[in-house]
Design an enzyme around this catalytic site. Structure first.
Site, PDB file in Angstrom:
ATOM      1  N   TYR A 123      -1.063  16.196 -19.406  1.00 14.43           N
ATOM      2  CA  TYR A 123      -1.318  15.111 -18.137  1.00 14.43           C
ATOM      3  C   TYR A 123      -1.491  13.650 -18.758  1.00 14.43           C
ATOM      4  O   TYR A 123      -2.225  13.790 -19.892  1.00 14.43           O
ATOM      5  CB  TYR A 123      -2.505  15.254 -17.449  1.00 14.43           C
ATOM      6  CG  TYR A 123      -2.459  16.680 -16.330  1.00 14.43           C
ATOM      7  CD1 TYR A 123      -1.453  16.740 -15.543  1.00 14.43           C
ATOM      8  CD2 TYR A 123      -3.429  17.511 -16.662  1.00 14.43           C
ATOM      9  CE1 TYR A 123      -1.264  17.842 -14.716  1.00 14.43           C
ATOM     10  CE2 TYR A 123      -3.260  18.604 -15.743  1.00 14.43           C
ATOM     11  CZ  TYR A 123      -2.396  18.746 -14.718  1.00 14.43           C
ATOM     12  OH  TYR A 123      -2.316  20.111 -13.925  1.00 14.43           O
ATOM     13  N   ASP A 158       3.943  19.372 -21.204  1.00 13.71           N
ATOM     14  CA  ASP A 158       3.176  18.462 -22.076  1.00 13.71           C
ATOM     15  C   ASP A 158       1.987  18.081 -21.283  1.00 13.71           C
ATOM     16  O   ASP A 158       1.746  18.122 -19.988  1.00 13.71           O
ATOM     17  CB  ASP A 158       3.830  17.089 -22.538  1.00 13.71           C
ATOM     18  CG  ASP A 158       4.228  16.284 -21.555  1.00 13.71           C
ATOM     19  OD1 ASP A 158       4.577  15.077 -21.922  1.00 13.71           O
ATOM     20  OD2 ASP A 158       4.069  16.596 -20.552  1.00 13.71           O
ATOM     21  N   PHE A 162      -2.170  22.525 -17.353  1.00 11.52           N
ATOM     22  CA  PHE A 162      -2.402  22.516 -16.122  1.00 11.52           C
ATOM     23  C   PHE A 162      -3.939  22.305 -15.658  1.00 11.52           C
ATOM     24  O   PHE A 162      -4.314  22.118 -14.461  1.00 11.52           O
ATOM     25  CB  PHE A 162      -1.743  23.865 -15.358  1.00 11.52           C
ATOM     26  CG  PHE A 162      -0.386  23.933 -15.277  1.00 11.52           C
ATOM     27  CD1 PHE A 162       0.226  23.300 -14.600  1.00 11.52           C
ATOM     28  CD2 PHE A 162       0.002  25.141 -16.307  1.00 11.52           C
ATOM     29  CE1 PHE A 162       1.940  23.591 -14.453  1.00 11.52           C
ATOM     30  CE2 PHE A 162       1.485  25.205 -16.354  1.00 11.52           C
ATOM     31  CZ  PHE A 162       2.158  24.237 -15.498  1.00 11.52           C
ATOM     32  N   HIS A 171       8.545  26.221 -10.887  1.00  6.19           N
ATOM     33  CA  HIS A 171       7.362  25.147 -11.168  1.00  6.19           C
ATOM     34  C   HIS A 171       6.488  25.068 -10.019  1.00  6.19           C
ATOM     35  O   HIS A 171       6.928  24.760  -8.980  1.00  6.19           O
ATOM     36  CB  HIS A 171       7.631  24.023 -12.019  1.00  6.19           C
ATOM     37  CG  HIS A 171       6.740  23.269 -13.007  1.00  6.19           C
ATOM     38  ND1 HIS A 171       5.752  22.473 -12.274  1.00  6.19           N
ATOM     39  CD2 HIS A 171       6.591  23.422 -14.234  1.00  6.19           C
ATOM     40  CE1 HIS A 171       5.173  21.819 -13.075  1.00  6.19           C
ATOM     41  NE2 HIS A 171       5.460  22.609 -14.087  1.00  6.19           N
TER      42      HIS A 171
END
Length: 238
Positions: free
Chosen positions: A64, A62, A75, A184
Site C-alpha cells: 500500500y 506491491d 494486504f 483479485h
C-alpha cells in the site's frame, strides 16, 4: 536483512548484481521521498513466517502506498488504520466462507505467525505512487522466495488472487502443492470470481488432507471459543 532460517536459502541472491543495484536504488529513493514500508519492516513477511513453518503463501503485488498503511505483509495494514477496499472484501469472503466475525483490525500478523507467508512480489513503494518500485529487481528476489517454498517437501497451499499473481504458477510444483486461484479482491474484480471462491476453507481442507495443522483464519474469535473450535467445525462441515 535480519538473520532468519531464510538466510541460508536466499544468501546467493544477496551476492548478485541485481540485488546490489536494487539496494542502491532503494537507498537513493529513501533520500528523495517517503518509501513504504520503513526499512525495519521491509522483510516483515520473512521475519514473522520462518521458512520451516510456511504452510500457506498468499501473494500480493506491491505494498500500500498511503502513509502509515504498509508494514511488510501483503494486504495487511497496521492496527488502527482504515481498512483498504481489497482487505474489506477479503474479510467479507472470510465471513461468508467460515462465518468469522469481521475484524476491527487490518493487521494480519496473526496469520503470518501461523505459517501464512504474506508475500508481496515487490517489497517497497514510493509514497502515493503505486507500482513505482516495480521492475527494479524485487520480482527476481521474490520469485526465488516462491521457488524456495515450492521446494519444501511438505504440502503448501499457494493462494493467488488476480492475473498478476496467477502468472507465478510457473514457479510452483503443482504435483506436490495446492494452488488456489481466483479473481483479485479489489472492488474492480471481486465480483468476477473472488466472492464465493472460499479460499480459506479450501486451504484448510488441503492442509488437513496432507496431515498439516489448519490455519485459524478468524482474527476475532468469540470469547467463549479461544481455540477456534467453532471455526474448525465450520471448516469440516464444508
Amino acid at each position: 536483512m535480519t538473520t532468519t532460517d531464510w538466510n541460508p536459502l536466499l544468501r546467493g541472491e544477496f551476492e548478485k548484481d541485481y540485488w546490489k543495484q536494487l539496494q542502491r536504488f532503494i537507498a537513493e529513493e529513501r533520500t528523495r521521498a517517503a518509501v513504504f514500508p520503513p526499512p525495519e519492516e521491509t522483510f516483515a513477511a520473512l521475519h514473522l513466517t520462518p521458512f520451516s513453518e510456511v504452510k500457506v503463501l498468499i501473494l500480493g503485488q506491491d505494498p500500500y502506498h498511503g502513509p502509515g498503511q504498509a508494514h511488510g505483509l501483503c494486504f495487511s495494514v497496521r492496527d488502527g488504520v482504515t481498512l483498504p477496499p481489497s482487505l474489506q472484501n477479503i474479510y467479507r469472503e472470510l465471513h461468508d466462507d467460515l462465518g468469522c466475525q469481521i475484524p476491527a483490525t487490518g493487521d494480519l500478523s496473526a496469520w503470518a505467525r501461523q505459517g501464512v507467508l504474506l508475500l508481496n512480489a515487490v517489497l517497497t513503494v514510493r509514497a502515493r505512487s503505486a507500482g513505482s518500485h516495480a521492475n527494479k529487481g524485487w520480482e527476481r528476489f521474490t520469485d526465488e522466495v516462491i521457488r524456495t517454498v515450492s521446494a519444501k517437501p511438505e504440502r503448501v497451499v499457494f493462494i493467488l488472487w488476480g492475473a498478476y499473481a496467477r502468472k507465478k504458477t510457473a514457479l510452483i510444483d503443482r504435483d506436490r502443492h495446492t494452488v488456489l486461484e481466483s479473481a483479485h479482491p479489489s472492488p474492480l474484480s471481486a465480483h468476477n470470481g473472488f466472492f464465493g471462491s472460499r479460499p480459506f476453507s479450501a486451504a484448510n481442507r488441503a492442509l488437513e488432507a496432507a496431515g498439516r495443522p489448519p490455519v485459524r483464519w478468524c482474527l476475532d474469535e468469540p470469547p467463549d471459543d479461544p481455540t477456534g473450535d467453532a471455526r474448525m467445525t465450520t471448516v469440516r462441515s464444508q
